[in-house]
Enzyme design. Sequence first.
Site, PDB file in Angstrom:
ATOM      1  N   ASN A   7     109.272  14.419  51.509  1.00 25.95           N
ATOM      2  CA  ASN A   7     109.730  13.176  52.122  1.00 25.95           C
ATOM      3  C   ASN A   7     111.192  13.014  51.731  1.00 25.95           C
ATOM      4  OD1 ASN A   7     110.246  10.619  53.001  1.00 25.95           O
ATOM      5  ND2 ASN A   7     108.419   9.682  52.088  1.00 25.95           N
ATOM      6  N   GLU A 386      98.977   9.625  52.282  1.00 25.88           N
ATOM      7  CA  GLU A 386      99.689  10.234  53.409  1.00 25.88           C
ATOM      8  C   GLU A 386     100.045  11.685  53.100  1.00 25.88           C
ATOM      9  OE1 GLU A 386     101.852   6.482  52.974  1.00 25.88           O
ATOM     10  OE2 GLU A 386     102.562   6.848  55.008  1.00 25.88           O
TER      11      GLU A 386
END
Length: 403
Positions: A7, A386
């Site tokens: 991320n 996630e």
Amino acid sequence: MYVLVLNSGSSSVKYQLVSIQDESLASKGLVEKIGTKEAFYSYAIGNGEKQKEIRPILNHEEALSIVFNTLTEKGVIRNLGEISAIGHRVVHGGAKFAETVLVTDEVMQDIRDCIELGPLHNPHNLKGIEVCARLIPGVPQLAVFDTAFHQTMPEYACLYALPYELYTRHRVRRYGFHGTSHRFIASRAAEMLGKSADTINIINCHLGNGASVCAIQNGKSVDTSMGFTPLEGLIMGTRSGDMDPAIIQYIMGKEKRSIQEVDSMLNKESGLLGISGTTNDVRELFECIRKGGAEAKRAELALAMMTYRLKKYVAAYMGVLNGKADAVVFTAGIGENNAHVRKHALAGLEFMGIEVDQSKNENAVPDADIAAESSRVRVLVIATNEEILIARDAAAYVRSIQK
Ligand code: ADP
């Protein structure tokens, strides 16, 4: 063999290295304040203790080099060849991407084309992909979009009642976000309720600093509370959520603020922070209420407004699902940990078949069912993950090319 979940943000990079075989976590870490002298790198190997180093880290290339070097130097992997694929969180996929895709030159261009829709995130997500392509060339990279899960919303749910040309010319429509979390929850809820992923009907409340509700029918998103940007919908930590757009022009005149300043006010100074005047953090709001005084009243009001807005969405989405939700689910920081918010968001909805067992609610440790025995609709508290879903998508790709 491993997949790396990345991320990449404006000044931070978060990673998880996940085993393809059993989904175990080999290492996880975070580089923050990239571009400054106070940048730091913290990481853990397996379930081990967190290590932290403070040192200047100039850019994303340096940040990722440090991550890759640490993984090999500390023996987490023997060499970078053990990373079979990289799954990137990409915030905005526009209307182009309804699922995870292999990154190609064309996909890179499509992500670039979405920068104007997701200006705060997409440039940095792209940078993560570009740097990985330079540092470990040849490793397949997958883009996992926050918006993809909501591409199943019908037009009547995702269009704004604005001149239609704004949609066709400038892509103005509702996109929705938190898609990876909503998709993870749909699959976990199906598992918990013994249903298949394509028959599950839920209302999922993702309540973190950013927050959104999603109506999921037969495993697909049919409506969600965030819109063109993450500003729409629920009252969040610092975002206003739904409001009359006419207020913007009015405040610009009254407070002598520019459009940029009002936009920033709606995103960064509103929500729980704006109402309470003290904090965007729910735990701190409760602390404030405990202490009493004038600030406590505003903190109470902020919480009451937030849970009331949430209740309106849950009730509306029960209508969207024709009253046939299998469960209402709570997830993310507030959803997983705050019994008060769960209680008040569902109070009075017994007529819809939603009954909470308050003792189970108070003592819930995710993943848990906190509905009363007699409740027609289950009420679940599920820890979102996630990263594992991004890892699964990347692992599925690796398996598909091994066949
Ligand atoms: P983000 O959207 O930034 O990922 P989180 O999902 O971490 O946010 O949620 C942040 C919110 O969750 C904060 O309001 C915080 O107070 C709340 N929260 C996190 N952990 C707890 C906890 N253990 N108890 C109560 N509230 C919590």
